[in-house]
Design an enzyme around this catalytic site. Structure first.
Site, PDB file in Angstrom:
ATOM      1  N   SER A  20     -46.018 -45.990 -36.986  1.00 30.52           N
ATOM      2  CA  SER A  20     -46.953 -45.183 -36.195  1.00 30.52           C
ATOM      3  C   SER A  20     -46.286 -44.617 -34.955  1.00 30.52           C
ATOM      4  O   SER A  20     -45.368 -45.222 -34.391  1.00 30.52           O
ATOM      5  CB  SER A  20     -48.116 -46.073 -35.767  1.00 30.52           C
TER       6      SER A  20
ATOM      7  N   TYR B 151     -50.786 -53.641 -31.037  1.00 29.56           N
ATOM      8  CA  TYR B 151     -50.591 -52.976 -32.333  1.00 29.56           C
ATOM      9  C   TYR B 151     -49.315 -52.126 -32.284  1.00 29.56           C
ATOM     10  O   TYR B 151     -48.470 -52.192 -33.187  1.00 29.56           O
ATOM     11  CB  TYR B 151     -51.817 -52.117 -32.639  1.00 29.56           C
TER      12      TYR B 151
HETATM   13  N1  LIG Z   1     -55.266 -44.159 -39.332  1.00 24.85           N
HETATM   14  C1  LIG Z   1     -54.419 -43.685 -38.439  1.00 24.85           C
HETATM   15  O1  LIG Z   1     -54.751 -42.801 -37.617  1.00 24.85           O
HETATM   16  C2  LIG Z   1     -53.009 -44.187 -38.398  1.00 24.85           C
HETATM   17  C3  LIG Z   1     -52.171 -43.705 -37.395  1.00 24.85           C
HETATM   18  C4  LIG Z   1     -50.847 -44.144 -37.327  1.00 24.85           C
HETATM   19  C5  LIG Z   1     -50.387 -45.049 -38.293  1.00 24.85           C
HETATM   20  N2  LIG Z   1     -51.211 -45.522 -39.256  1.00 24.85           N
HETATM   21  C6  LIG Z   1     -50.674 -46.499 -40.209  1.00 24.85           C
HETATM   22  O2  LIG Z   1     -51.053 -46.167 -41.531  1.00 24.85           O
HETATM   23  C7  LIG Z   1     -51.253 -47.358 -42.296  1.00 24.85           C
HETATM   24  C8  LIG Z   1     -52.632 -47.326 -42.923  1.00 24.85           C
HETATM   25  O3  LIG Z   1     -53.587 -47.106 -41.905  1.00 24.85           O
HETATM   26  P1  LIG Z   1     -55.138 -46.995 -42.231  1.00 24.85           P
HETATM   27  O4  LIG Z   1     -55.782 -46.307 -41.104  1.00 24.85           O
HETATM   28  O5  LIG Z   1     -55.327 -46.494 -43.621  1.00 24.85           O
HETATM   29  O6  LIG Z   1     -55.541 -48.557 -42.175  1.00 24.85           O
HETATM   30  P2  LIG Z   1     -56.952 -49.239 -42.486  1.00 24.85           P
HETATM   31  O7  LIG Z   1     -57.953 -48.235 -42.876  1.00 24.85           O
HETATM   32  O8  LIG Z   1     -57.258 -50.152 -41.356  1.00 24.85           O
HETATM   33  O9  LIG Z   1     -56.610 -50.106 -43.781  1.00 24.85           O
HETATM   34  C9  LIG Z   1     -55.801 -51.232 -43.649  1.00 24.85           C
HETATM   35  C10 LIG Z   1     -55.517 -51.814 -45.024  1.00 24.85           C
HETATM   36  O10 LIG Z   1     -54.803 -53.034 -44.810  1.00 24.85           O
HETATM   37  C11 LIG Z   1     -55.496 -54.100 -45.479  1.00 24.85           C
HETATM   38  N3  LIG Z   1     -55.391 -55.322 -44.689  1.00 24.85           N
HETATM   39  C12 LIG Z   1     -55.879 -55.557 -43.438  1.00 24.85           C
HETATM   40  N4  LIG Z   1     -55.646 -56.819 -43.066  1.00 24.85           N
HETATM   41  C13 LIG Z   1     -54.979 -57.405 -44.107  1.00 24.85           C
HETATM   42  C14 LIG Z   1     -54.484 -58.713 -44.340  1.00 24.85           C
HETATM   43  N5  LIG Z   1     -54.617 -59.694 -43.443  1.00 24.85           N
HETATM   44  N6  LIG Z   1     -53.880 -58.965 -45.523  1.00 24.85           N
HETATM   45  C15 LIG Z   1     -53.747 -58.010 -46.460  1.00 24.85           C
HETATM   46  N7  LIG Z   1     -54.191 -56.748 -46.299  1.00 24.85           N
HETATM   47  C16 LIG Z   1     -54.816 -56.467 -45.140  1.00 24.85           C
HETATM   48  C17 LIG Z   1     -56.948 -53.623 -45.585  1.00 24.85           C
HETATM   49  O11 LIG Z   1     -57.591 -54.174 -46.712  1.00 24.85           O
HETATM   50  P3  LIG Z   1     -58.521 -55.484 -46.717  1.00 24.85           P
HETATM   51  O12 LIG Z   1     -59.411 -55.385 -45.526  1.00 24.85           O
HETATM   52  O13 LIG Z   1     -59.219 -55.397 -48.035  1.00 24.85           O
HETATM   53  O14 LIG Z   1     -57.558 -56.626 -46.650  1.00 24.85           O
HETATM   54  C18 LIG Z   1     -56.764 -52.130 -45.804  1.00 24.85           C
HETATM   55  O15 LIG Z   1     -56.560 -51.852 -47.169  1.00 24.85           O
HETATM   56  C19 LIG Z   1     -51.038 -48.523 -41.336  1.00 24.85           C
HETATM   57  O16 LIG Z   1     -49.740 -49.030 -41.471  1.00 24.85           O
HETATM   58  C20 LIG Z   1     -51.226 -47.896 -39.964  1.00 24.85           C
HETATM   59  O17 LIG Z   1     -50.507 -48.568 -38.953  1.00 24.85           O
HETATM   60  C21 LIG Z   1     -52.504 -45.119 -39.330  1.00 24.85           C
END
Ligand SMILES: NC(=O)c1ccc[n+]([C@@H]2O[C@H](COP(=O)([O-])OP(=O)(O)OC[C@H]3O[C@@H](n4cnc5c(N)ncnc54)[C@H](OP(=O)(O)O)[C@@H]3O)[C@@H](O)[C@H]2O)c1
Length: 288
Positions: A171, A184
């Protein structure tokens, strides 16, 4: 001197843009039949990555904690064209599961060509040093950092054998850092730094495979990110999730060291590192 510098920047920029343009859609057929594990695939970015690989005819294993969501994702992967699709339920807080997640995926798929490390926990708010802050920090290190290193380490022999791809989702919050997500962002910085070192070690020792792609994401249009952005002074429209998944997949196919979504985020990070005093004042004044 300034003229030569500006001209050089101009030429390099054009060269990079041209390279990206001509490589934009190369070899998507190469994903057909590839054996892929995507973590954090029960929602948002990871879910979309799994769907796009499925449309390209991959064999997919998805993992996260919520079985019901994983079942839903697997069904949709199959309906979109995945050659095979299945799931592994795993909680990445549990530091004993990493090797078995990789072993189960390798067994189901008959090997491993691509590993996408994407799962995450995040928490928004000014750092107060409260119990909640500290608890989150302690929980986030195994999930957001340790598990990435351990899963990658367990997968390396398989990815090396298949001349595969390791794709790591990081990120902008970790490069260098933004307000309200200190803990984070620190885990994301750790991930990006660790895997950059591995890229360099691979280059030093002539080990090209697996290629390692680090994806630097800015504000993406997910529910969680929308909630965070609503609290900011400047409402920045998040980059679409489907385009983000495309950048992640394309970054792996082209074996790029870095992939950026939105594409301008790399330039912003570089400008900020070069002029932190000016850039951060602007950032704080307009955005936060
Ligand atoms: N969204 C943004 O704006 C943004 C910006 C910069 C970077 N990113 C990066 O992009 C990636 C995806 O982001 P996102 O927004 O799609 O995330 P998200 O919607 O919060 O989804 C997170 C995923 O991780 C799983 N997860 C959470 N805790 C877990 C645990 N303890 N064990 C196993 N799995 C777990 C969740 O599934 P369960 O709850 O079913 O376990 C879910 O599938 C991340 O690496 C994030 O840092 C996102």
């Amino acid at each position: 001197m300034a003229r030569i510098f500006l001209k050089s920047v101009f030429v390099v920029t054009i060269a990079i843009l041209a390279y990206r343009y001509f490589n934009a859609n190369i070899d998507r057929d190469s994903i057909q039949g590839k054996r892929i594990l995507v973590t954090g695939a029960s929602q948002n970015i990871g879910e979309e990555v799994a769907y796009q690989y499925s449309e390209l005819g991959a064999k997919i294993v998805v993992t996260a904690r919520r079985e019901k969501e994983l079942k839903r994702v697997v069904e949709k992967c199959l309906s979109l064209g995945a050659k095979e699709a299945s799931y592994v339920v795993a909680d990445m807080t549990d530091t004993t599961v990493y090797e078995s997640v990789i072993n189960i995926a390798v067994k189901k798929l008959g090997g491993l060509d691509i590993l996408v490390l994407n799962h995450v926990i995040s928490r928004h708010g000014k750092w107060e040093g409260s119990k909640d802050d500290l608890n989150f920090m302690r929980r986030s290190i195994p999930v957001n950092y340790v598990s990435y290193v351990e899963l990658a380490s367990a997968a390396m022999p398989h990815l090396g054998q298949s001349q595969g791809q390791l794709i790591v989702v990081s990120s902008q919050a970790g490069r260098p850092g933004i307000p309200n997500i200190a803990a984070y962002g620190a885990t994301k910085a750790a991930v990006a730094n660790f895997f950059t070192s591995l890229q360099l070690e691979g280059m030093m020792t002539g080990h090209e495979y697996p290629s390692i792609t680090i994806c630097i994401l800015g504000a993406i249009d997910t529910e969680g990110a929308r909630w965070v952005q609503a609290k900011q002074r400047m409402q920045i429209q998040g980059y679409p999730v489907d385009k983000t998944a495309n950048v992640i997949i394309q970054g792996g196919i082209t074996r790029s060291r870095y992939a950026y979504a939105p594409p301008y985020i790399g330039w912003l990070a570089t400008a900020r590192e070069m002029m932190p005093e000016i850039f951060d004042r602007i950032l704080l004044y307009f955005v936060f």
